[in-house]
Design a protein around this motif. Sequence first.
Motif, PDB file in Angstrom:
ATOM      1  N   UNK A  96      40.943  13.686   2.683  1.00 18.51           N
ATOM      2  CA  UNK A  96      42.362  13.800   2.348  1.00 18.51           C
ATOM      3  C   UNK A  96      42.624  13.325   0.922  1.00 18.51           C
ATOM      4  N   UNK A  97      43.694  13.846   0.353  1.00 13.33           N
ATOM      5  CA  UNK A  97      44.053  13.510  -1.023  1.00 13.33           C
ATOM      6  C   UNK A  97      44.619  12.099  -1.106  1.00 13.33           C
ATOM      7  N   UNK A  98      44.529  11.539  -2.282  1.00  9.51           N
ATOM      8  CA  UNK A  98      45.161  10.254  -2.546  1.00  9.51           C
ATOM      9  C   UNK A  98      46.670  10.455  -2.641  1.00  9.51           C
ATOM     10  N   UNK A  99      47.424   9.475  -2.190  1.00  8.56           N
ATOM     11  CA  UNK A  99      48.880   9.553  -2.297  1.00  8.56           C
ATOM     12  C   UNK A  99      49.280   9.318  -3.749  1.00  8.56           C
ATOM     13  N   UNK A 100      50.310  10.018  -4.174  1.00 10.30           N
ATOM     14  CA  UNK A 100      50.823   9.868  -5.534  1.00 10.30           C
ATOM     15  C   UNK A 100      51.935   8.824  -5.504  1.00 10.30           C
TER      16      UNK A 100
END
Length: 74
Positions: free
Chosen positions: A17-21
């Motif tokens: 999963x992507x890192x949160x911005x």
Amino acid sequence: MRPLTTANPGAHAAGRSKQRDSFFDNAKYLAIVLVAMGHAWEPLRGDSRAAAALYITVYTFHMPAFIVISGYFS
């Protein structure tokens, strides 16, 4: 042949999963705080023109902010 495992087949996809911005997390937090401030100032706007001006300014800004943030993620 691959050996059968009991692991969840979606676990590998979830691990990537992507890192949160943090920018968008902070922007959403600010919009929520503006909503709370607007609701807190609502009873004061009848007695004070400054409170009425702040109330209108907050309500002019926070709804478009929610729309832009939601539109970005849709």
